[in-house]
Design a protein around this motif. Structure first.
Motif, mmCIF file in Angstrom:
data_model
loop_
_atom_site.group_PDB
_atom_site.id
_atom_site.type_symbol
_atom_site.label_atom_id
_atom_site.label_comp_id
_atom_site.label_asym_id
_atom_site.label_seq_id
_atom_site.Cartn_x
_atom_site.Cartn_y
_atom_site.Cartn_z
ATOM 1 N N CYS A 1 104.139 30.846 12.497
ATOM 2 C CA CYS A 1 104.045 29.784 11.570
ATOM 3 C C CYS A 1 105.148 29.682 10.457
ATOM 4 O O CYS A 1 105.500 28.385 10.366
ATOM 5 C CB CYS A 1 102.675 29.737 10.756
ATOM 6 S SG CYS A 1 101.147 29.724 12.049
ATOM 7 N N ASP A 2 105.690 30.626 9.970
ATOM 8 C CA ASP A 2 106.770 30.626 9.187
ATOM 9 C C ASP A 2 108.074 29.981 9.613
ATOM 10 O O ASP A 2 108.896 29.243 9.179
ATOM 11 C CB ASP A 2 106.995 31.861 8.279
ATOM 12 C CG ASP A 2 107.558 32.891 9.445
ATOM 13 O OD1 ASP A 2 106.844 33.139 10.380
ATOM 14 O OD2 ASP A 2 108.630 33.754 9.067
ATOM 15 N N VAL A 3 108.398 30.275 11.034
ATOM 16 C CA VAL A 3 109.545 29.646 11.858
ATOM 17 C C VAL A 3 109.268 28.298 11.884
ATOM 18 O O VAL A 3 110.189 27.569 11.606
ATOM 19 C CB VAL A 3 109.519 30.489 13.077
ATOM 20 C CG1 VAL A 3 110.567 29.844 14.140
ATOM 21 C CG2 VAL A 3 109.855 31.963 13.163
ATOM 22 N N ILE A 4 107.944 27.504 12.062
ATOM 23 C CA ILE A 4 108.064 26.338 12.336
ATOM 24 C C ILE A 4 108.263 25.614 10.899
ATOM 25 O O ILE A 4 108.659 24.604 10.637
ATOM 26 C CB ILE A 4 106.336 26.059 12.483
ATOM 27 C CG1 ILE A 4 106.027 26.495 14.113
ATOM 28 C CG2 ILE A 4 105.943 24.536 12.277
ATOM 29 C CD1 ILE A 4 106.965 25.788 15.037
ATOM 30 N N ALA A 5 107.678 26.430 9.769
ATOM 31 C CA ALA A 5 107.982 25.869 8.601
ATOM 32 C C ALA A 5 109.305 25.643 8.138
ATOM 33 O O ALA A 5 109.842 24.945 7.540
ATOM 34 C CB ALA A 5 107.023 26.637 7.458
#
Length: 284
Positions: free
Chosen positions: A211-215
């Motif tokens: 999820c942090d990569v998406i953000a």
């Protein structure tokens, strides 16, 4: 054939442009042969099809040869579709393929590098061409809600749920299971480049996809562009709290939700309000 996971041969004497209508009104006129992957198409399979089409004499032998040749091409060239329409019987008693359509399976391109030189880019939307550069599965649609999802199945489900809530997706976009920060940013920029997009819905299940990569990707994509359109993000999985925190601190017009239904309802509600404001503005 999706149900049997096998190739199938479909033939009819009532084909042409209205074959879908024939399937609905007179299904008995359509011959379907589910092909056994181990046996392939044997002469007796093809003979049955030829007989059902009303071929006689030497035309049956020509038909058998034609059908077996088509199946050989289908396998050798990794086709998802090989269509002869129409197949004609000439006045001098020969079978003749008047027109042919071939679809190649994109997933088999690594076995056929020559196919890339055959692609006619004029048949693609410019955004689809851009997406190909980043190996993104992107298809332009007619709606106004840009969608970024990981996984083709989840992407299809997302579009279905959006439609059920009266919303219109602007695209199909699957970033894949383990996309990099750069790939996510490229995907988001492509969505923002669509002038029809008035809102964005991001639906991520973070197993391989963090999820942090998406953000990070969303934030990177908006460094030089400050989008004023609403963005609704539904994320779940690896590094969820970090991803939500990054989006909250980004200064973007982002709302995060816990599940798919809540996310679709949120973006559909926002878009409905924007549409009403737009219409009222014109009335006034």
């Amino acid at each position: 054939d999706r149900r049997s996971s096998r190739y199938c041969l479909i033939a009819s004497t009532a084909g042409g442009m209205d074959i879908e209508e024939v399937a609905r009104t007179a299904p008995e006129k359509i011959i379907t042969l589910i092909i056994d992957s181990f046996l392939g198409i044997k002469p007796y399979h093809a003979r049955r099809v030829c007989a059902a089409l009303g071929l006689q004499g030497k035309l049956i032998d020509e038909g058998i040869k034609l059908i077996q040749s088509l199946y050989k091409i289908l396998l050798e060239k990794d086709c998802s579709l090989l269509e002869i329409n129409p197949l004609a019987v000439t006045k001098d008693g020969r079978l003749l393929a008047i027109d042919c359509k071939i679809n190649f399976d994109d997933n088999a391109f690594f076995r056929h590098p020559e196919y890339k030189t055959m692609i006619d880019l004029s048949q693609f939307d410019p955004l689809e061409i851009e997406a190909r550069k980043f190996d993104l599965a992107y298809i332009k649609l007619d709606g106004n809600i840009g969608c970024m999802v990981n996984g083709a199945g989840l992407a299809m489900a997302t579009l279905d749920v959006l439609k059920e809530h009266g919303a219109e997706p602007a695209n199909f976009l699957d970033v894949g299971g383990g996309a990099s920060r750069e790939k996510v940013a490229a995907a988001f920029r492509i969505i923002l480049s669509d002038k029809k997009v008035r809102g964005i819905f991001v639906n991520i299940f973070g197993g391989l996809m963090r999820c942090d990569v998406i953000a990070h990707g969303i934030i990177d994509a908006t460094k030089n562009i400050t989008p004023h359109i609403p963005i609704v993000v539904r994320m779940d999985g690896s590094n969820l709290e970090e991803g939500i925190k990054m989006l909250a601190q980004s200064g973007l017009n982002v709302e995060t939700v816990d599940n798919l239904k809540a996310g679709v309802q949120k973006i559909a509600h926002i878009m409905d309000k924007k549409t009403k404001v737009f219409k009222n503005g014109h009335i006034n």
